[in-house]
Design a protein around this motif. Structure first.
Motif, mmCIF file in Angstrom:
data_model
loop_
_atom_site.group_PDB
_atom_site.id
_atom_site.type_symbol
_atom_site.label_atom_id
_atom_site.label_comp_id
_atom_site.label_asym_id
_atom_site.label_seq_id
_atom_site.Cartn_x
_atom_site.Cartn_y
_atom_site.Cartn_z
ATOM 1 N N PRO A 26 0.800 -1.241 0.000
ATOM 2 C CA PRO A 26 0.000 0.000 0.000
ATOM 3 C C PRO A 26 0.826 1.281 0.000
ATOM 4 N N VAL A 27 1.891 1.319 0.785
ATOM 5 C CA VAL A 27 2.711 2.537 0.845
ATOM 6 C C VAL A 27 3.312 2.841 -0.518
ATOM 7 N N THR A 28 3.857 1.790 -1.169
ATOM 8 C CA THR A 28 4.465 2.002 -2.483
ATOM 9 C C THR A 28 3.428 2.426 -3.510
ATOM 10 N N MET A 29 2.268 1.776 -3.491
ATOM 11 C CA MET A 29 1.237 2.122 -4.474
ATOM 12 C C MET A 29 0.771 3.565 -4.311
ATOM 13 N N VAL A 30 0.650 4.034 -3.092
ATOM 14 C CA VAL A 30 0.256 5.429 -2.869
ATOM 15 C C VAL A 30 1.299 6.369 -3.452
ATOM 16 N N ARG A 31 2.578 6.066 -3.213
ATOM 17 C CA ARG A 31 3.655 6.925 -3.749
ATOM 18 C C ARG A 31 3.653 6.897 -5.270
ATOM 19 N N VAL A 32 3.446 5.702 -5.845
ATOM 20 C CA VAL A 32 3.433 5.585 -7.302
ATOM 21 C C VAL A 32 2.262 6.371 -7.894
ATOM 22 N N LEU A 33 1.073 6.176 -7.346
ATOM 23 C CA LEU A 33 -0.117 6.814 -7.906
ATOM 24 C C LEU A 33 -0.152 8.319 -7.653
ATOM 25 N N SER A 34 0.643 8.776 -6.692
ATOM 26 C CA SER A 34 0.730 10.222 -6.466
ATOM 27 C C SER A 34 1.395 10.930 -7.648
ATOM 28 N N LYS A 35 2.078 10.166 -8.513
ATOM 29 C CA LYS A 35 2.747 10.743 -9.685
ATOM 30 C C LYS A 35 1.897 10.597 -10.952
ATOM 31 N N ARG A 36 0.633 10.237 -10.801
ATOM 32 C CA ARG A 36 -0.171 9.920 -11.976
ATOM 33 C C ARG A 36 -0.375 11.112 -12.902
ATOM 34 N N GLY A 37 -0.107 12.312 -12.433
ATOM 35 C CA GLY A 37 -0.218 13.464 -13.314
ATOM 36 C C GLY A 37 0.946 13.608 -14.269
ATOM 37 N N LEU A 38 2.027 12.853 -14.056
ATOM 38 C CA LEU A 38 3.196 12.937 -14.930
ATOM 39 C C LEU A 38 3.015 12.011 -16.127
ATOM 40 N N PRO A 39 3.435 12.420 -17.331
ATOM 41 C CA PRO A 39 3.276 11.566 -18.518
ATOM 42 C C PRO A 39 4.199 10.358 -18.460
ATOM 43 N N THR A 40 3.760 9.228 -19.037
ATOM 44 C CA THR A 40 4.589 8.015 -19.050
ATOM 45 C C THR A 40 5.588 8.010 -20.199
ATOM 46 N N ALA A 41 5.399 8.855 -21.187
ATOM 47 C CA ALA A 41 6.330 8.926 -22.313
ATOM 48 C C ALA A 41 6.598 10.388 -22.653
ATOM 49 N N PRO A 42 7.209 11.133 -21.745
ATOM 50 C CA PRO A 42 7.423 12.557 -21.989
ATOM 51 C C PRO A 42 8.556 12.804 -22.984
ATOM 52 N N HIS A 43 8.612 14.011 -23.493
ATOM 53 C CA HIS A 43 9.793 14.426 -24.239
ATOM 54 C C HIS A 43 10.948 14.501 -23.245
ATOM 55 N N THR A 44 12.079 13.928 -23.599
ATOM 56 C CA THR A 44 13.214 13.892 -22.669
ATOM 57 C C THR A 44 14.369 14.726 -23.192
ATOM 58 N N THR A 45 15.180 15.201 -22.266
ATOM 59 C CA THR A 45 16.357 15.988 -22.624
ATOM 60 C C THR A 45 17.454 15.077 -23.151
ATOM 61 N N ASP A 46 18.403 15.666 -23.852
ATOM 62 C CA ASP A 46 19.515 14.880 -24.397
ATOM 63 C C ASP A 46 20.334 14.226 -23.295
ATOM 64 N N TYR A 47 20.488 14.938 -22.183
ATOM 65 C CA TYR A 47 21.280 14.449 -21.047
ATOM 66 C C TYR A 47 20.488 14.682 -19.764
ATOM 67 N N PRO A 48 20.798 13.915 -18.720
ATOM 68 C CA PRO A 48 20.153 14.184 -17.433
ATOM 69 C C PRO A 48 20.683 15.463 -16.823
ATOM 70 N N SER A 49 19.956 16.000 -15.874
ATOM 71 C CA SER A 49 20.353 17.271 -15.265
ATOM 72 C C SER A 49 21.662 17.151 -14.499
ATOM 73 N N HIS A 50 22.038 15.954 -14.043
ATOM 74 C CA HIS A 50 23.250 15.809 -13.232
ATOM 75 C C HIS A 50 24.496 15.541 -14.062
ATOM 76 N N HIS A 51 24.371 15.457 -15.393
ATOM 77 C CA HIS A 51 25.572 15.232 -16.193
ATOM 78 C C HIS A 51 25.314 15.647 -17.631
ATOM 79 N N GLY A 52 26.126 16.578 -18.148
ATOM 80 C CA GLY A 52 25.962 17.055 -19.507
ATOM 81 C C GLY A 52 26.910 16.381 -20.472
ATOM 82 N N PRO A 53 26.901 16.819 -21.737
ATOM 83 C CA PRO A 53 27.760 16.217 -22.762
ATOM 84 C C PRO A 53 29.221 16.611 -22.558
#
Length: 505
Positions: A465-492
């Motif tokens: 239950p705890v995990t499912m609540v945390r997971v479903l709390s993100k339901r407003g985020l898209p499952t296939a969003p446009h992604t950046t070329d690199y993550p925020s913690h490491h650039g090219p």
């Protein structure tokens, strides 16, 4: 794991192992003499195949049998680790997940340190990697430990440790032609080798992998063929080794760019044996990568992120690209057969093989060896032979979770051939898409996700239950969003950021 207190044979101590002239050549010569001297099963087990599943099975069986003979079709290499035909996928990306590392260390104490000393690496995934999931980039969070090494190095190190046990011998360059059996095929009594020699054994274990002839051998004894479930996403590999280029700003150790159903292309970059990279490009169906050298870099540039292309575009290749296409999930359901011969067990890929992109094969081999150890820990050899049907079912059961992971994910791709997803699988797929989104933004969910992926935690970990609540709390985020070329913690790489060609779809 098996318990020394219940061992019905004298313990093989380190001093005994050290006094054993455990060279591979000596091991083979000793078995050729001893194995042919008497044609009786006695306290003898035979393991067919000296890959990881066979080696770990032999290690476990040596606790209960005074003699274990391994039969390997390949001529096993001496000296430096080298490729051998019996493991054709060894030139492609392999991962030993944390559960596999733990189990192999329990069976062969000290093996992890020896592998690391020989050039293998222990890493935290995804923290030590750039990992673009189907949803988005993972942050630098702790997930699961992984061991990365060439398959050649891993197999050689495990083989050397296994053969330190004086009860275990290997005969390489030989192959089984069939099973020897008692009246009515009710009991397997040994193996027939090519050339006509018969080896008597109380137990025969088939660990010959994808090329296993067990269905035909069982048919010759009057047993029905097992049902087969197959799920094939038509994934293709193209892999190439590179010299690791200097880059003082690099803070990652490896990389994984995953595809999506609408762009089923991906790539893995991993460090091997301290001084080189192995890059494996993957694609489904018509997106399978070519092995033509001039097409390797353009395919890398076509991925969802240019990060892998940026890493290798100026790196020096150390090999030509190599293909691998035999990636289907396939389960031979021996556990469903109503009749099963005493004295015979099938393990590893010979029973159930997985799409290798999920990295579960070696860990499942270790799980099967653990299950074998638990089943035989209090049995003598005759009792082990009689318990073969139960052993077959228990060792096969370890494949259920990785099978569910691999097939449910492969079913997302339109080109996949196999049983269509049922309603429960579709619900699971939908939920796991949300888990992936949550894991990209929530370190607690990432930890649980990688616990399940590494086969360390049960799937129910993601359904409490705890995990499912945390997971479903993100339901407003898209499952296939446009992604950046690199993550925020490491650039090219800085020198290339200005003139990098654009990624192509």
């Amino acid at each position: 794991m098996d318990d020394d207190a219940t061992d019905n044979h004298p313990r093989t101590t380190d001093s005994h192992a050290d006094s054993y002239a455990g060279s591979q050549a000596g091991s083979q010569a000793g078995d050729r003499a001893g194995g042919r001297a008497g044609d009786h099963a006695g306290d003898h087990a035979v393991v067919l195949g000296a890959g990881l599943a066979g080696l770990l099975a032999a290690r476990v069986l040596a606790r209960r049998f005074s003699r274990v003979t391994m039969i390997e079709r390949d001529e096993l290499p001496q000296g430096e680790p080298v490729f051998r035909p019996g493991i054709p996928q060894s030139r492609h990306a392999h991962v030993l997940w944390s559960r596999g590392v733990e189990l192999i260390e329990l069976m062969l104490p000290g093996i992890t340190d020896k592998l690391v000393a020989a050039g293998a690496g222990l890493y935290d995934s995804p923290r030590d990697f750039l990992w673009l999931s189907p949803a988005d980039w993972f942050g630098p969070v702790s997930g699961a430990r992984v061991l990365l090494a060439s398959r050649e190095l891993l197999d050689q190190a495990v083989r050397q440790e296994v053969l330190r046990n004086p009860r275990i011998r290997v005969r390489s360059g030989e192959a089984a032609a069939g099973l020897a059996a008692g009246p009515g095929g009710r009991t397997v009594t040994g193996v027939e080798l090519r050339g006509g020699e018969r080896l008597a054994a109380r137990l025969v274990v088939d660990a010959t992998g994808r090329t296993s002839k067990a269905p035909a051998w069982l048919a010759e004894l009057g047993h029905p063929a097992p049902e087969v479930t197959r799920c094939d996403s038509h994934l293709g590999y193209s892999s190439r080794y590179f010299e690791i280029p200097d880059d003082p700003g690099r803070r990652w150790q490896g990389m994984y760019v995953q595809g999506r159903p609408e762009l089923p292309r991906g790539g893995v970059l991993m460090p091997l044996d301290a001084d080189r990279w192995l890059v494996t490009l993957v694609g489904n169906g018509e997106h399978a990568p070519s092995v033509r050298e001039e097409e390797f870099l353009p395919f890398a540039r076509s991925l969802r992120s240019p990060a892998l292309y940026d890493a290798i575009r100026d790196a020096t290749p150390l090999s030509a690209p190599t293909a691998f296409r035999n990636t289907a999930n396939e389960w031979r359901h021996y556990e469903r057969l109503e009749r099963w011969p005493a004295g015979f067990v099938v393990l590893g890929d010979a029973v159930c093989r997985f799409n290798p992109v999920y990295g579960h094969g070696m860990t499942v081999a270790a799980l099967a060896a653990e299950a074998l150890a638990k089943e035989i820990r209090t049995l003598n050899p005759e009792e082990i032979s009689a318990a073969s049907r139960r052993i077959q079912r228990r060792t096969t059961a370890v494949a259920a979770v990785p099978w569910q992971i691999a097939t449910s994910e492969d079913m997302r791709y339109p080109v996949t051939e196999g049983p269509p997803p049922d309603r429960a699988t579709r619900i699971l797929q939908s939920y796991m898409s949300r888990v992936m989104v949550a894991a990209n933004t929530d370190p607690a969910i990432a930890s649980r996700f990688f616990g399940v992926l590494s086969l360390t935690s049960p799937p129910g970990t993601l359904l409490d239950p705890v995990t499912m609540v945390r997971v479903l709390s993100k339901r407003g985020l898209p499952t296939a969003p446009h992604t950046t070329d690199y993550p925020s913690h490491h650039g090219p790489p800085v020198a290339r950021a200005q003139n990098r060609p654009p990624a192509v779809g």
